[in-house]
Design a protein around this motif. Structure first.
Motif, PDB file in Angstrom:
ATOM      1  N   ILE A 108      42.392  -6.823 -22.187  1.00 56.67           N
ATOM      2  CA  ILE A 108      41.291  -5.075 -21.940  1.00 56.67           C
ATOM      3  C   ILE A 108      40.682  -5.343 -20.830  1.00 56.67           C
ATOM      4  CG2 ILE A 108      38.703  -5.647 -22.784  1.00 56.67           C
ATOM      5  CD1 ILE A 108      39.690  -7.350 -25.168  1.00 56.67           C
ATOM      6  N   ALA A 109      40.176  -3.682 -20.106  1.00 59.90           N
ATOM      7  CA  ALA A 109      40.293  -3.554 -18.622  1.00 59.90           C
ATOM      8  C   ALA A 109      38.716  -2.977 -18.590  1.00 59.90           C
ATOM      9  CB  ALA A 109      40.875  -2.246 -18.492  1.00 59.90           C
ATOM     10  N   ALA A 110      38.371  -3.407 -17.837  1.00 61.79           N
ATOM     11  CA  ALA A 110      36.160  -3.130 -17.619  1.00 61.79           C
ATOM     12  C   ALA A 110      36.715  -2.155 -15.967  1.00 61.79           C
ATOM     13  CB  ALA A 110      35.956  -3.624 -17.973  1.00 61.79           C
ATOM     14  N   THR A 111      35.060  -1.294 -16.454  1.00 61.85           N
ATOM     15  CA  THR A 111      34.477  -0.206 -15.125  1.00 61.85           C
ATOM     16  C   THR A 111      33.369  -0.040 -15.436  1.00 61.85           C
ATOM     17  OG1 THR A 111      35.721   1.197 -13.582  1.00 61.85           O
ATOM     18  CG2 THR A 111      36.254   1.910 -15.629  1.00 61.85           C
ATOM     19  N   ASN A 112      32.754   0.404 -14.575  1.00 63.85           N
ATOM     20  CA  ASN A 112      31.676   0.687 -14.249  1.00 63.85           C
ATOM     21  C   ASN A 112      31.599   1.942 -13.065  1.00 63.85           C
ATOM     22  OD1 ASN A 112      32.251   0.350 -10.924  1.00 63.85           O
ATOM     23  ND2 ASN A 112      30.150  -1.128 -11.002  1.00 63.85           N
ATOM     24  N   LYS A 113      33.125   2.393 -13.048  1.00 63.83           N
ATOM     25  CA  LYS A 113      32.765   3.531 -12.715  1.00 63.83           C
ATOM     26  C   LYS A 113      33.757   4.639 -13.848  1.00 63.83           C
ATOM     27  CE  LYS A 113      33.793   1.714  -7.351  1.00 63.83           C
ATOM     28  NZ  LYS A 113      35.121   2.352  -6.240  1.00 63.83           N
ATOM     29  N   ASP A 114      33.369   5.913 -13.522  1.00 60.50           N
ATOM     30  CA  ASP A 114      33.592   6.872 -14.049  1.00 60.50           C
ATOM     31  C   ASP A 114      35.354   7.297 -13.961  1.00 60.50           C
ATOM     32  OD1 ASP A 114      34.694   9.872 -15.948  1.00 60.50           O
ATOM     33  OD2 ASP A 114      33.251  10.350 -15.030  1.00 60.50           O
ATOM     34  N   LEU A 115      36.591   6.324 -15.079  1.00 61.40           N
ATOM     35  CA  LEU A 115      37.611   6.525 -14.699  1.00 61.40           C
ATOM     36  C   LEU A 115      38.561   7.889 -14.004  1.00 61.40           C
ATOM     37  CD1 LEU A 115      39.163   3.991 -15.710  1.00 61.40           C
ATOM     38  CD2 LEU A 115      39.284   3.341 -13.650  1.00 61.40           C
ATOM     39  N   TYR A 116      37.729   8.916 -15.250  1.00 64.66           N
ATOM     40  CA  TYR A 116      38.407   9.971 -15.579  1.00 64.66           C
ATOM     41  C   TYR A 116      37.999  11.261 -14.142  1.00 64.66           C
ATOM     42  CZ  TYR A 116      39.024  14.899 -17.331  1.00 64.66           C
ATOM     43  OH  TYR A 116      39.993  15.769 -17.435  1.00 64.66           O
ATOM     44  N   ASN A 117      36.947   9.908 -13.351  1.00 70.26           N
ATOM     45  CA  ASN A 117      36.720  11.412 -12.494  1.00 70.26           C
ATOM     46  C   ASN A 117      37.767  11.099 -10.661  1.00 70.26           C
ATOM     47  OD1 ASN A 117      34.945  13.694 -12.955  1.00 70.26           O
ATOM     48  ND2 ASN A 117      33.039  11.803 -12.736  1.00 70.26           N
ATOM     49  N   LEU A 118      37.783   9.750 -11.532  1.00 70.98           N
ATOM     50  CA  LEU A 118      38.601   8.691 -10.306  1.00 70.98           C
ATOM     51  C   LEU A 118      40.524   8.967 -10.635  1.00 70.98           C
ATOM     52  CD1 LEU A 118      37.475   4.887 -10.213  1.00 70.98           C
ATOM     53  CD2 LEU A 118      37.314   7.309  -8.635  1.00 70.98           C
ATOM     54  N   VAL A 119      40.501  10.032 -11.978  1.00 73.54           N
ATOM     55  CA  VAL A 119      41.902  10.494 -12.170  1.00 73.54           C
ATOM     56  C   VAL A 119      41.950  11.306 -11.279  1.00 73.54           C
ATOM     57  CG1 VAL A 119      43.427  11.398 -13.776  1.00 73.54           C
ATOM     58  CG2 VAL A 119      42.465   9.226 -13.617  1.00 73.54           C
ATOM     59  N   LYS A 120      40.524  12.521 -11.743  1.00 74.73           N
ATOM     60  CA  LYS A 120      40.670  14.164 -11.383  1.00 74.73           C
ATOM     61  C   LYS A 120      41.004  14.237  -9.762  1.00 74.73           C
ATOM     62  CE  LYS A 120      37.082  15.540 -12.925  1.00 74.73           C
ATOM     63  NZ  LYS A 120      35.910  16.271 -13.294  1.00 74.73           N
ATOM     64  N   ASN A 121      40.221  13.203  -8.790  1.00 76.50           N
ATOM     65  CA  ASN A 121      40.352  12.927  -7.172  1.00 76.50           C
ATOM     66  C   ASN A 121      41.900  11.964  -7.148  1.00 76.50           C
ATOM     67  OD1 ASN A 121      39.819  10.437  -6.979  1.00 76.50           O
ATOM     68  ND2 ASN A 121      37.497  10.794  -6.680  1.00 76.50           N
ATOM     69  N   GLY A 122      42.724  11.876  -7.517  1.00 74.94           N
ATOM     70  CA  GLY A 122      44.198  11.235  -7.261  1.00 74.94           C
ATOM     71  C   GLY A 122      44.107   9.753  -6.591  1.00 74.94           C
ATOM     72  N   SER A 123      42.746   9.351  -7.056  1.00 76.85           N
ATOM     73  CA  SER A 123      42.909   7.676  -6.616  1.00 76.85           C
ATOM     74  C   SER A 123      43.081   7.093  -7.798  1.00 76.85           C
ATOM     75  CB  SER A 123      41.227   7.839  -5.872  1.00 76.85           C
ATOM     76  OG  SER A 123      40.403   7.383  -7.161  1.00 76.85           O
ATOM     77  N   PHE A 124      43.124   7.470  -8.810  1.00 73.66           N
ATOM     78  CA  PHE A 124      43.572   6.747 -10.060  1.00 73.66           C
ATOM     79  C   PHE A 124      44.846   7.688 -10.585  1.00 73.66           C
ATOM     80  CE2 PHE A 124      43.453   4.481 -14.068  1.00 73.66           C
ATOM     81  CZ  PHE A 124      43.311   2.829 -13.422  1.00 73.66           C
ATOM     82  N   ARG A 125      45.807   6.713 -10.727  1.00 73.98           N
ATOM     83  CA  ARG A 125      47.055   7.491 -12.379  1.00 73.98           C
ATOM     84  C   ARG A 125      46.468   7.848 -13.452  1.00 73.98           C
ATOM     85  NH1 ARG A 125      52.326   5.818 -10.518  1.00 73.98           N
ATOM     86  NH2 ARG A 125      52.827   6.668 -11.894  1.00 73.98           N
ATOM     87  N   GLU A 126      46.558   8.752 -13.636  1.00 77.04           N
ATOM     88  CA  GLU A 126      46.736   9.853 -14.852  1.00 77.04           C
ATOM     89  C   GLU A 126      47.447   8.998 -16.241  1.00 77.04           C
ATOM     90  OE1 GLU A 126      46.359  14.163 -17.145  1.00 77.04           O
ATOM     91  OE2 GLU A 126      47.234  13.545 -15.215  1.00 77.04           O
ATOM     92  N   ASP A 127      48.328   8.774 -15.678  1.00 75.20           N
ATOM     93  CA  ASP A 127      49.682   7.817 -16.986  1.00 75.20           C
ATOM     94  C   ASP A 127      48.802   6.735 -16.933  1.00 75.20           C
ATOM     95  OD1 ASP A 127      49.945   7.208 -14.069  1.00 75.20           O
ATOM     96  OD2 ASP A 127      52.297   7.673 -14.695  1.00 75.20           O
ATOM     97  N   LEU A 128      48.309   5.803 -16.261  1.00 76.59           N
ATOM     98  CA  LEU A 128      47.471   4.398 -16.498  1.00 76.59           C
ATOM     99  C   LEU A 128      46.272   4.433 -17.355  1.00 76.59           C
ATOM    100  CD1 LEU A 128      47.830   1.448 -15.706  1.00 76.59           C
ATOM    101  CD2 LEU A 128      46.883   2.168 -13.522  1.00 76.59           C
ATOM    102  N   TYR A 129      45.444   5.391 -16.879  1.00 75.27           N
ATOM    103  CA  TYR A 129      44.299   5.785 -17.048  1.00 75.27           C
ATOM    104  C   TYR A 129      44.714   5.826 -18.369  1.00 75.27           C
ATOM    105  CZ  TYR A 129      40.136   8.766 -18.601  1.00 75.27           C
ATOM    106  OH  TYR A 129      38.432   9.017 -19.863  1.00 75.27           O
ATOM    107  N   TYR A 130      45.114   6.794 -19.555  1.00 78.23           N
ATOM    108  CA  TYR A 130      46.068   7.040 -21.169  1.00 78.23           C
ATOM    109  C   TYR A 130      46.458   5.971 -21.156  1.00 78.23           C
ATOM    110  CZ  TYR A 130      44.584  11.581 -20.214  1.00 78.23           C
ATOM    111  OH  TYR A 130      43.371  12.884 -20.066  1.00 78.23           O
ATOM    112  N   ARG A 131      47.470   4.973 -20.780  1.00 81.02           N
ATOM    113  CA  ARG A 131      47.596   4.226 -21.466  1.00 81.02           C
ATOM    114  C   ARG A 131      46.457   2.848 -21.509  1.00 81.02           C
ATOM    115  NH1 ARG A 131      52.987   3.072 -23.358  1.00 81.02           N
ATOM    116  NH2 ARG A 131      54.131   4.108 -22.417  1.00 81.02           N
ATOM    117  N   LEU A 132      45.174   2.962 -20.818  1.00 86.38           N
ATOM    118  CA  LEU A 132      44.155   1.433 -20.715  1.00 86.38           C
ATOM    119  C   LEU A 132      43.230   2.387 -21.830  1.00 86.38           C
ATOM    120  CD1 LEU A 132      43.022   1.039 -17.091  1.00 86.38           C
ATOM    121  CD2 LEU A 132      44.600  -0.293 -18.676  1.00 86.38           C
TER     122      LEU A 132
END
Length: 478
Positions: A291-315
């Motif tokens: 179970i993961a949690a965040t106070n950030k908008d992960l989708y925006n992090l994906v769009k700006n390249g600072s978070f992996r898209e494949d990991l985002y969809y896995r989480l």
């Protein structure tokens, strides 16, 4: 003297008296001066299971009343207190039914006297079975209501929170990876715990780690563990959080803070359910739920390249969004009540609640720190509040009671304006604050740190109009 045709003697002829007793919902029976039952109405038969023929001639002892005069039924009429006390008033007790079960009743008894001598006793019995059933149903309904307002330690009756409760309940019965998103202080760890403790893994460990609290190298070791000699200071083998959570749940808080390297390693864990300790090439199978949690908008992090898209969809297999407190204000009184209860237990105080003016401020504040900030505000208030009083305005933290509220409908307040800083309020200062607040009395009250009623009283005292002068002039011209 002629007999009155409407006298009680005329009305209560023997036949009418019999019909009256037979029609009564309460059980009624009578005893003679020797304590033997002389009459028994149909309601007594219904309540006790004994027909009149089975009861008449017996002592009332056979009913086994649990209480008469604060004692169990005596052995005989001579020991019974009814002749001494002449009455028993509404005593709630039990009688023993013919089939052996206890019946909850209210019992009343009176001695019957004529010319000063006791002729007998009349007793009434009210069956409480239906009332007790209604009480139980009300208690159960109250419990169910409490359950609807609470999921584990998460409190809320608002529509957004009911949606959260439904989502938590649904995902708890699955093994899906969960991504909990929400601002700081909204209760993300509580939500993760609720999923775990309502799942089939509830008997396994619930292990949490804040990913933003450690540097990359330390976080890698903390998550995956290490072997002796893997790096300077690794003097022994150490199990990581993944291993510690085996058979249970791993909660990764602030997942948006992890580095690209840790993102890649986490992706492999999610894909293969295997880990490698730091300094070791051997793979180890793990059985965990993440179970993961965040106070950030992960989708925006994906769009700006600072978070992996494949990991985002896995989480983000099952996302849950926790609303900020300002979006569920109707939950604030519930939360306040719960926090006061907890603080009363913790401090030994007996705070009865929150004053109306303090509640108004608490309801209007935007709570940037969300539920955590509200809990801290109540704890702060307990330090100042009288042990047996109520939380009042000046018990609240200064940033809460002097909050500078700026609703969108109001024009932007000039940068030079400031919330009232606690200096003595004067007519000129109040006029200035009203002007900055667009003559909104509630806003002025928030800035001063008093109730709206107090603002009205000051305005009346200093002869300040309820509407701004320009508005009054315009109204007169029109």
């Amino acid at each position: 003297m002629p007999k009155n045709k409407n006298s009680i003697q005329d009305i209560l002829d023997p036949n009418f008296a019999r019909l009256l007793l037979e029609s009564m919902a309460d059980g009624v029976f009578t005893l003679d001066s020797n304590g033997k039952i002389t009459s028994w109405n149909p309601s007594m038969a219904r309540i006790t299971g004994y027909a009149a023929a089975e009861a008449i001639g017996k002592s009332c002892m056979f009913l086994g009343f649990s209480q008469c005069f604060s004692m169990t039924c005596p052995t005989g009429i001579g020991e019974c207190g009814i002749f001494k006390h002449t009455a028993i008033d509404a005593k709630e007790c039990f009688l023993r039914h013919k089939d052996g079960h206890d019946v909850s009743v209210v019992k009343n008894a009176r001695t019957v006297r004529e010319n000063g001598s006791i002729k007998g006793v009349v007793e009434t019995v009210t069956d409480l079975t239906e009332l007790q059933k209604a009480r139980r149903e009300a208690e159960e309904a109250s419990l169910r209501l409490g359950e609807r307002h609470k999921f584990q330690n998460i409190i809320g009756k608002s529509h957004p929170m009911q949606k959260v409760f439904s989502a938590l309940d649904a995902v708890a019965s699955s093994e899906a990876t969960v991504l909990i998103q929400g601002e700081s202080g909204t209760g993300k760890e509580l939500a993760a715990g609720a999923v775990h403790y309502n799942s089939l893994r509830r008997n396994g460990p619930f292990v949490g780690i804040n990913c933003s609290a450690l540097a990359e190298s330390l976080l890698e070791s903390e998550l995956f563990g290490h072997v002796k000699g893997a790096f300077t200071g690794a003097v022994r083998d150490r199990a990581g959080r993944f291993e510690e959570a085996h058979g249970g749940t791993l909660f990764l808080d602030e997942i948006g803070e992890i580095s690209p390297f840790i993102q890649l390693k986490l992706l492999r864990v999610l894909q293969e359910r295997e880990i490698e300790k730091v300094g070791e090439s051997r793979k180890r199978k793990i059985d965990i739920r993440i179970i993961a949690a965040t106070n950030k908008d992960l989708y925006n992090l994906v769009k700006n390249g600072s978070f992996r898209e494949d990991l985002y969809y896995r989480l983000k297999v099952f996302p849950i969004h926790l609303p900020p407190l300002r979006k569920r204000r109707e939950d604030i009184p519930l939360l306040i009540s719960d926090f006061i209860h907890l603080q009363n237990q913790k401090t030994g105080k007996q705070i009865a609640g929150v004053s109306q003016s303090a509640m108004r401020i608490l309801m209007d504040y935007t709570w940037p720190g969300n539920v955590r900030e509200l809990e801290n505000a109540i704890e702060h208030a307990f330090v100042l509040c009288d042990a047996h009083g109520k939380v009042d305005v000046f018990d609240l933290p200064v940033e809460v009671r002097q909050f500078e509220y700026q609703p969108a409908a109001l024009k932007a307040v000039p940068a030079t304006s400031r919330a009232f800083s606690g200096k003595k309020l004067t007519r000129e200062t109040l006029l200035e604050i009203l002007g900055e607040s667009a003559w909104n009395k509630a806003e002025a009250a928030r800035r001063v740190g008093v109730s709206r009623t107090a603002i009205w009283k000051y305005m009346k005292k200093w002869d300040i109009p309820l509407k701004p002068p320009d508005s009054i002039a315009t109204t007169r011209l029109s």
